[in-house]
Write a protein that holds these residues in place. Structure first.
Motif, short mmCIF file in Angstrom:
data_model
loop_
_atom_site.label_atom_id
_atom_site.label_comp_id
_atom_site.label_asym_id
_atom_site.label_seq_id
_atom_site.Cartn_x
_atom_site.Cartn_y
_atom_site.Cartn_z
N LYS A 138 0.82 -1.21 0.00
CA LYS A 138 0.00 0.00 0.00
C LYS A 138 0.85 1.26 0.00
O LYS A 138 0.52 2.25 -0.68
N ILE A 139 1.97 1.23 0.74
CA ILE A 139 2.78 2.45 0.83
C ILE A 139 3.95 2.46 -0.15
O ILE A 139 4.78 3.35 -0.12
N GLY A 140 4.01 1.44 -1.02
CA GLY A 140 4.96 1.50 -2.12
C GLY A 140 6.31 0.85 -1.89
O GLY A 140 7.21 1.03 -2.69
N TYR A 141 6.47 0.10 -0.80
CA TYR A 141 7.70 -0.66 -0.56
C TYR A 141 7.45 -2.11 -0.94
O TYR A 141 6.56 -2.75 -0.39
N ARG A 142 8.25 -2.61 -1.88
CA ARG A 142 7.99 -3.94 -2.44
C ARG A 142 9.21 -4.85 -2.29
O ARG A 142 10.08 -4.86 -3.17
N PRO A 143 9.29 -5.57 -1.18
CA PRO A 143 10.37 -6.57 -1.06
C PRO A 143 10.21 -7.63 -2.13
O PRO A 143 9.13 -7.82 -2.69
N LYS A 144 11.31 -8.32 -2.44
CA LYS A 144 11.26 -9.36 -3.47
C LYS A 144 10.27 -10.45 -3.10
O LYS A 144 9.48 -10.90 -3.93
N GLN A 145 10.35 -10.92 -1.84
CA GLN A 145 9.46 -11.99 -1.39
C GLN A 145 9.21 -11.83 0.11
O GLN A 145 10.13 -11.50 0.87
N LEU A 146 7.98 -12.11 0.53
CA LEU A 146 7.65 -12.25 1.94
C LEU A 146 7.14 -13.66 2.18
O LEU A 146 6.48 -14.23 1.31
N SER A 147 7.45 -14.21 3.35
CA SER A 147 7.04 -15.58 3.63
C SER A 147 6.55 -15.71 5.06
O SER A 147 7.07 -15.06 5.98
N PHE A 148 5.54 -16.55 5.25
CA PHE A 148 5.11 -16.96 6.57
C PHE A 148 5.82 -18.26 6.89
O PHE A 148 5.61 -19.27 6.20
#
Length: 220
Positions: free
Chosen positions: A131-141
């Protein structure tokens, strides 16, 4: 500042308080201009419950969801400075939490792979960062102790929770020449940096006592 942030609450008062926070962090010994600029850019109050907004630019940790905390800004800056992030570094972050440290890494141009063990936080933070424009390559649980072997080796690894012992699987996912910064200990943690010199050799440095929420093993 990311374009989408203009759609959210971030006014001159917030920006002034961020500058004051940066000055406090500088007084405590952080000198890396890129790190300080990132702290000065990112609206920390948006990462916190609105009831804590007036306290967002104090140099303190505060509660977030799932009995976790958003780290003290000085601690975020100190760990990040130790990593010596360069643009395009691949960085493994253990403990996404609120996403504030993730945003700092992204602001520095790193390719961030971040793992969160609390499903509630994982879902909330994944949406919020987009939403705020920060896009990590991947997020994981998942379980941070296991790291993320599919994307290893990493240039840098940062652990944002207190590990009672050194997770050797994480060390094994570090590139030769890479750095890992991790707080190790039970009630009080010692901030520790490992630099990988070869397949089997690591340099170790310690940087004093900190307090973090615990890094839980085999949570998932």
């Amino acid at each position: 500042m990311k374009k989408l942030l203009t759609l959210l609450r971030d006014n001159f008062r917030h920006k002034g308080k961020r500058q004051q926070l940066v000055n406090i962090i500088k007084e405590k010994g952080v000198t890396d201009k890129k790190v300080l600029d990132a702290i000065n850019t990112i609206p920390r109050h948006l990462f916190m419950d609105s009831s804590f907004e007036d306290h967002a630019y104090q140099d303190k940790a505060f509660p977030i969801a799932a009995d976790q905390t958003i780290s003290q800004p000085y601690t975020v800056a100190f760990q990040t400075e130790l990593l010596e992030i360069t643009r395009e570094d691949t960085v493994l972050e253990i403990g996404t939490g609120s996403g504030y440290q993730t945003a700092v890494l992204c602001e520095l141009g790193a390719k961030v792979y971040s793992i969160e063990r609390q499903r509630e936080l994982y879902r909330k933070t994944s949406k919020f960062l987009q939403k705020i424009g920060y896009r990590p390559k991947q997020l994981s649980f998942g379980d941070g102790y296991k790291g993320w072997p599919e994307y290893a080796p990493f240039d840098k690894i940062i652990v944002t929770a207190g590990a009672p012992f050194l997770p050797k699987k994480l060390l094994g996912q570090l590139k030769i020449g890479g750095r890992m910064v991790i707080p190790i200990g039970k009630d009080v943690q010692i901030m520790t940096m490992f630099t990988r010199k070869s397949d089997t050799e690591f340099n170790k440095k310690e940087f004093g006592n900190f307090r973090f929420v615990p890094l839980l093993e085999d949570k998932n």
